[in-house]
Design a protein around this motif. Sequence first.
Motif, PDB file in Angstrom:
ATOM      1  N   MET A   1       9.553  88.569  11.838  1.00 14.78           N
ATOM      2  CA  MET A   1       8.531  88.645  10.775  1.00 14.78           C
ATOM      3  C   MET A   1       8.123  87.250  10.496  1.00 14.78           C
ATOM      4  SD  MET A   1       8.046  91.636   9.641  1.00 14.78           S
ATOM      5  CE  MET A   1       7.390  91.382   8.153  1.00 14.78           C
ATOM      6  N   ASN A   4       5.272  86.374  12.947  1.00 16.32           N
ATOM      7  CA  ASN A   4       4.281  86.614  12.506  1.00 16.32           C
ATOM      8  C   ASN A   4       3.593  85.915  11.417  1.00 16.32           C
ATOM      9  OD1 ASN A   4       4.032  88.923  14.506  1.00 16.32           O
ATOM     10  ND2 ASN A   4       4.667  90.254  13.060  1.00 16.32           N
ATOM     11  N   THR A 174       0.506 101.083  13.919  1.00 13.25           N
ATOM     12  CA  THR A 174       1.152 100.110  14.859  1.00 13.25           C
ATOM     13  C   THR A 174       0.848  98.841  14.094  1.00 13.25           C
ATOM     14  OG1 THR A 174      -1.147  99.516  15.700  1.00 13.25           O
ATOM     15  CG2 THR A 174       0.209 101.319  16.855  1.00 13.25           C
ATOM     16  N   GLU A 175       1.694  97.642  14.534  1.00 12.77           N
ATOM     17  CA  GLU A 175       1.417  96.217  14.001  1.00 12.77           C
ATOM     18  C   GLU A 175       0.304  95.464  14.415  1.00 12.77           C
ATOM     19  OE1 GLU A 175       3.955  94.419  11.991  1.00 12.77           O
ATOM     20  OE2 GLU A 175       4.934  96.258  11.693  1.00 12.77           O
ATOM     21  N   GLN A 206      -6.428  95.433  15.909  1.00 12.70           N
ATOM     22  CA  GLN A 206      -5.179  96.410  15.973  1.00 12.70           C
ATOM     23  C   GLN A 206      -5.562  97.389  17.126  1.00 12.70           C
ATOM     24  OE1 GLN A 206      -3.874  96.822  12.473  1.00 12.70           O
ATOM     25  NE2 GLN A 206      -2.724  98.225  13.189  1.00 12.70           N
TER      26      GLN A 206
END
Length: 253
Positions: A1, A4, A174-175, A206
């Motif tokens: 995290m 990101n 999805t991330e 995406q």
Amino acid sequence: MKTNKYLKLLFSLILAIISSCFLNAQKLDQKILEPPFMAKSENFSIVLFNLDAHGVQEILPEGVQPKIKEDGQVTAGLELYTTSRVQGMPIFSIAFIYVEVEFMESKNGTPGHWAIWGETNNKEILASMKSNYGFPYQYSSEISITAKKGSYMSTIFGDEDERLHIQLKKEQATEPLIAQGIVNMCGKIKNGNNVQSEVTWFTTGQKAEVISIEVEPGENKVLQLLKDSKPFWAMVSEEQVFCYSIPISITHN
């Protein structure tokens, strides 16, 4: 995290710097300059395919070798977008196909990308891409790219009954993809030289599902190859920034 979060901050900083360059260059938007060129798109998409290696080799110029995978196929990419801000060129829409080739890797190891087909709706862009980079693109007055929340659709009409229609849908589960990279885009200019341009890119996007792809190839050999293949990966992006460097000669045939 945390990774990101840091990537998002880095991406925002990069966009801010490049956006500043765009704002300072707005008066130049309608005039073609010498490369390097910078652009930003808010409706970018890419679809990856596996193409038959023998068919790809027949399309490539003599001395250029496709990067053949263990299964005997070659990775090809179809990219589509409309620019929203540019430096060194006018606003334009474009669709193009490249294949991965040997011995033209970028400095970060990404395989070289050899342009084998393309359509753009701007004649100045077409002339510049052909003369500077040797890309085998053509002019099309009919390129439609529609990006809505969660979906993406594009239709391109080329010469002699050529038509390409693509429909994608974001994979919401999805991330988000936050990435940057370098790739060499390669082509052959009129004097016979193979040239490459280092393309630096940044994206937030995406992963996407390919809902449908319709290919009417006419007599075009590249589109005939695409018609006989299946996509294996796709992405849509609402924020794509890229820069084409000055072309560098890599061979002289």
